[in-house]
Enzyme design. Structure first.
Site, mmCIF file in Angstrom:
data_model
loop_
_atom_site.group_PDB
_atom_site.id
_atom_site.type_symbol
_atom_site.label_atom_id
_atom_site.label_comp_id
_atom_site.label_asym_id
_atom_site.label_seq_id
_atom_site.Cartn_x
_atom_site.Cartn_y
_atom_site.Cartn_z
ATOM 1 N N ARG A 18 0.698 -1.266 0.118
ATOM 2 C CA ARG A 18 0.244 -0.095 -0.183
ATOM 3 C C ARG A 18 0.815 1.377 -0.013
ATOM 4 O O ARG A 18 0.671 2.258 -0.709
ATOM 5 C CB ARG A 18 -0.794 0.056 1.521
ATOM 6 C CG ARG A 18 -2.147 0.033 0.919
ATOM 7 C CD ARG A 18 -3.250 -0.078 2.296
ATOM 8 N NE ARG A 18 -4.443 -0.366 1.556
ATOM 9 C CZ ARG A 18 -5.292 0.659 0.962
ATOM 10 N NH1 ARG A 18 -5.206 1.578 0.728
ATOM 11 N NH2 ARG A 18 -6.527 -0.044 0.823
ATOM 12 N N ASN A 31 -13.767 15.057 -0.368
ATOM 13 C CA ASN A 31 -14.405 13.549 -0.705
ATOM 14 C C ASN A 31 -16.107 13.804 -0.615
ATOM 15 O O ASN A 31 -16.464 14.546 -0.012
ATOM 16 C CB ASN A 31 -14.029 12.621 0.365
ATOM 17 C CG ASN A 31 -14.793 11.263 0.113
ATOM 18 O OD1 ASN A 31 -14.646 10.796 -0.891
ATOM 19 N ND2 ASN A 31 -15.122 10.562 1.093
ATOM 20 N N HIS A 40 -19.325 11.888 0.238
ATOM 21 C CA HIS A 40 -19.872 10.598 0.934
ATOM 22 C C HIS A 40 -21.489 10.474 0.893
ATOM 23 O O HIS A 40 -22.059 11.393 1.218
ATOM 24 C CB HIS A 40 -19.271 10.343 2.257
ATOM 25 C CG HIS A 40 -19.574 9.290 2.938
ATOM 26 N ND1 HIS A 40 -18.992 7.949 2.605
ATOM 27 C CD2 HIS A 40 -20.589 8.763 4.075
ATOM 28 C CE1 HIS A 40 -19.536 6.834 3.531
ATOM 29 N NE2 HIS A 40 -20.520 7.569 4.394
ATOM 30 N N ASP A 86 -13.425 8.836 6.402
ATOM 31 C CA ASP A 86 -14.674 9.701 6.295
ATOM 32 C C ASP A 86 -15.040 10.627 7.660
ATOM 33 O O ASP A 86 -15.921 11.116 8.238
ATOM 34 C CB ASP A 86 -15.977 9.089 6.228
ATOM 35 C CG ASP A 86 -15.877 8.182 4.465
ATOM 36 O OD1 ASP A 86 -15.260 8.723 3.590
ATOM 37 O OD2 ASP A 86 -16.459 7.280 4.717
HETATM 38 C C1 GAR Z 1 -21.035 8.241 -4.754
HETATM 39 O O1 GAR Z 1 -22.160 7.890 -4.179
HETATM 40 C C2 GAR Z 1 -19.959 8.654 -3.727
HETATM 41 O O2 GAR Z 1 -20.590 9.196 -2.767
HETATM 42 C C3 GAR Z 1 -19.754 7.182 -3.359
HETATM 43 O O3 GAR Z 1 -19.621 6.286 -4.506
HETATM 44 C C4 GAR Z 1 -20.472 6.874 -5.400
HETATM 45 C C5 GAR Z 1 -19.835 7.053 -6.815
HETATM 46 O O4 GAR Z 1 -20.814 7.222 -7.753
HETATM 47 N N1 GAR Z 1 -18.468 7.125 -2.582
HETATM 48 C C6 GAR Z 1 -18.352 6.549 -1.553
HETATM 49 O O5 GAR Z 1 -18.984 5.531 -1.102
HETATM 50 C C7 GAR Z 1 -16.895 6.590 -0.683
HETATM 51 N N2 GAR Z 1 -16.831 6.008 0.543
HETATM 52 P P1 GAR Z 1 -20.320 7.410 -9.140
HETATM 53 O O6 GAR Z 1 -19.285 6.187 -9.599
HETATM 54 O O7 GAR Z 1 -21.692 7.238 -9.978
HETATM 55 O O8 GAR Z 1 -19.893 8.686 -9.376
#
Ligand code: GAR
Length: 199
Positions: free
Chosen positions: A64, A106, A108, A144
């Site tokens: 990582r 970010n 969420h 987060d």
């Molecule tokens: C979004 O809902 C974002 O908030 C979430 O992934 C989705 C991406 O949507 N992120 C997380 O859950 C991060 N922990 P997309 O691929 O359609 O842009």
């Protein structure tokens, strides 16, 4: 305009909305590059918009830490003012945070600090909350946990399933993220302990 590198792992609909926002005259940010950690549709959105894109996959590195340094290096090559994690499903590591800390956003799909992690929508549904929503926050070393910049509520309907609720949240996320990126690009962020505010 402020240079933004967007990181994504999924369908890239948030990326798509940022690309659209950035294409509008007067939008204060431009998408300098798109980075992914796996093969995913986000790349095609970048391609279509004529934005450079790169892939830095964890599986291509011994560990990582090496992946984190490689990701930070390729992002740094675009000299971003801001990095946006738009559905990027990996935790950014210490090398990345050291380079870009305080200017990584970010989004969420829940009202933090409730339901952090990879399954914010599923966990909120399982808990039985009646209101959830969208959070845009600064990334820190936790999962987060960084200072919140903007939030908006979305009601849970009795017959909601994860996909339907997530889609309604994403409608809000797409707008909120574009608004926050514009606000950060024009006004910056003032941090006051654990709080972050727009001056
Ligand atoms: C979004 O809902 C974002 O908030 C979430 O992934 C989705 C991406 O949507 N992120 C997380 O859950 C991060 N922990 P997309 O691929 O359609 O842009």
């Amino acid at each position: 305009p402020a240079a933004v590198v967007v990181l994504a792992s999924g369908t890239g609909s948030l990326l798509r909305s940022l690309l659209d926002a950035a294409a509008a005259p007067g939008y204060p940010a431009r998408i300098a590059a798109v980075g992914v950690d796996r093969d995913c549709p986000a790349t095609a959105h970048a391609e279509q918009a004529g934005v450079p894109h790169f892939r830095v996959a964890l599986t291509d590195f011994p560990d990582r830490a090496a992946w984190d340094v490689a990701l930070a290096d390729v992002v740094a090559a675009y000299s971003p003012d801001l990095v946006v994690s738009a559905g990027f499903m990996k935790i950014l590591g210490p090398a990345f945070l050291e380079r870009f800390g305080g200017r990584i956003l970010n989004t969420h799909p829940a009202l933090l600090p409730s339901f952090p992690g990879a399954h914010g929508v599923r966990d909120a549904l399982a808990y039985g909350v009646k209101v959830t929503g969208s959070t845009v926050h600064l990334v820190d070393a936790g999962v987060d946990t960084g200072p919140i910049l903007a939030q908006e509520a979305v009601s849970v309907r009795p017959d909601d399933d994860e996909a339907g609720l997530h889609e309604r949240i994403k409608v809000v996320e797409r707008r909120l993220l574009a608004e926050v990126v514009a606000a950060v690009a024009t006004r910056g962020i003032v941090s006051d302990g654990r709080k972050a505010v727009f001056p």
